[in-house]
Write an enzyme that holds these catalytic residues in place. Structure first.
Site, PDB file in Angstrom:
ATOM      1  N   GLU A  40      19.662-107.041 -20.546  1.00 34.01           N
ATOM      2  CA  GLU A  40      19.874-105.751 -21.204  1.00 34.01           C
ATOM      3  C   GLU A  40      20.825-104.903 -20.365  1.00 34.01           C
ATOM      4  O   GLU A  40      20.728-104.851 -19.144  1.00 34.01           O
ATOM      5  CB  GLU A  40      18.532-105.033 -21.358  1.00 34.01           C
ATOM      6  CG  GLU A  40      18.632-103.705 -22.094  1.00 34.01           C
ATOM      7  CD  GLU A  40      17.300-103.002 -22.279  1.00 34.01           C
ATOM      8  OE1 GLU A  40      17.207-102.158 -23.175  1.00 34.01           O
ATOM      9  OE2 GLU A  40      16.339-103.315 -21.523  1.00 34.01           O
ATOM     10  N   LYS A 109      18.676-102.075 -30.818  1.00 34.76           N
ATOM     11  CA  LYS A 109      17.289-101.872 -30.396  1.00 34.76           C
ATOM     12  C   LYS A 109      16.596-100.905 -31.346  1.00 34.76           C
ATOM     13  O   LYS A 109      17.039 -99.772 -31.548  1.00 34.76           O
ATOM     14  CB  LYS A 109      17.276-101.327 -28.965  1.00 34.76           C
ATOM     15  CG  LYS A 109      15.912-101.265 -28.305  1.00 34.76           C
ATOM     16  CD  LYS A 109      16.098-100.846 -26.841  1.00 34.76           C
ATOM     17  CE  LYS A 109      14.824-100.949 -26.042  1.00 34.76           C
ATOM     18  NZ  LYS A 109      15.093-100.613 -24.615  1.00 34.76           N
ATOM     19  N   CYS A 150      14.020-105.683 -25.267  1.00 32.76           N
ATOM     20  CA  CYS A 150      13.090-105.029 -24.359  1.00 32.76           C
ATOM     21  C   CYS A 150      11.879-104.409 -25.062  1.00 32.76           C
ATOM     22  O   CYS A 150      10.963-105.124 -25.455  1.00 32.76           O
ATOM     23  CB  CYS A 150      13.840-103.988 -23.525  1.00 32.76           C
ATOM     24  SG  CYS A 150      12.978-103.530 -21.995  1.00 32.76           S
TER      25      CYS A 150
END
Length: 271
Positions: A40, A109, A150
């Site tokens: 990331e 995300k 994540c």
């Protein structure tokens, strides 16, 4: 299917980060990787005041470099994530490139990292970033793969949606920290693998104790039984996980969880 987990250092020098990523991707290809995964924010310090400054619009320098490397090496590249600039917003976005350098998928995300742990980490991505709104999968000759970033991994519904689309492995560029990492990193990757009877692969930046945000590291690959296949420490390294995808069929035959789902129990009914 050989997967390279590239746990690289991330510095304040974007050009240097891109150069390091390209070097590690070439090494992965030379070691027989079919798919290589970056961390990331691989080209940007993980700080709110950096995201817009390091951001890229479509076909920016990081994206161009990854596309070119995928074509050069004939390897799939899951390009970690980077700050994407679009329509006045900044997104935490992962790009996936195919063996010819073509863009296969893009995931923004969806669940922003907004936490405030007593005595531990406080961070609010929403101060700078906007959320995506898609479930992301992509096709390969090995089958369908899933992609999230994540904090997305904490939301079991997203992982289940990817696997119901046929995902055999969920790739997760991530940067857990020194509060959440020791507590939940391995637990979440094993949990999602067991829940969905799939492989999970998480790739973090290497740990830098001098950084404003200290990443946990510990890049990891887990099989559908919940067995940890490989796990890094804090250091910069590249791990290789050879995923036997027939393992999914074996596990799903022995424990037929997905096929035994009682969908009638989970329907939302209006009162």
């Amino acid at each position: 299917m050989r997967v390279a987990l590239i746990q690289m250092p991330v510095t304040a020098d974007k050009a240097e980060n891109i150069k390091t990523a390209c070097e590690k991707l070439r090494e992965a290809a030379a070691s027989g990787a079919d798919i290589a995964v970056l961390p990331e924010m691989f080209c940007c310090p993980y700080q709110n005041d950096c995201f817009r400054a390091y951001g890229e619009e479509a076909n920016g320098p990081s994206q161009a470099a990854l596309s070119a490397l995928a074509a050069e090496t004939e390897m799939y590249i899951v390009g970690g994530s980077l700050p994407e600039l679009a329509d006045g917003n900044v997104y935490n976005t992962s790009y996936v490139y195919g063996r010819r350098g073509e863009l296969l998928a893009k995931h923004r995300k969806a669940h922003l990292f907004d936490i405030d742990v007593a005595g531990g980490q406080c961070f609010k991505e929403s101060d700078t970033l906007s959320p995506g709104n898609a479930v992301t999968t992509f096709g390969t000759e090995f089958g369908t793969m899933g992609l999230c970033i994540c904090f997305d991994l904490r939301f079991e519904e997203l992982a289940r949606c990817m696997c119901l689309r046929g995902a055999k492995c969920i790739f997760v560029p991530a940067a857990f920290n020194m509060t959440t990492g020791p507590a939940h990193w391995e637990l979440l990757f094993r949990q999602r693998a067991v829940d969905n009877q799939c492989f999970t692969v998480g790739v973090s930046p290497a740990r830098d104790e001098t950084a404003g945000y200290v990443a946990y590291g510990n890049s990891i690959a887990v099989d559908p039984w919940g067995t940890v296949l490989c796990r890094a420490g804090a250091e910069k390294t590249t791990l290789y996980a050879d995923l036997d995808l027939s393992r999914l069929d074996d596990v799903r035959r022995q424990l037929p969880i997905l096929s035994a789902r009682r969908t009638d129990l989970y329907e939302v009914r209006e009162k």
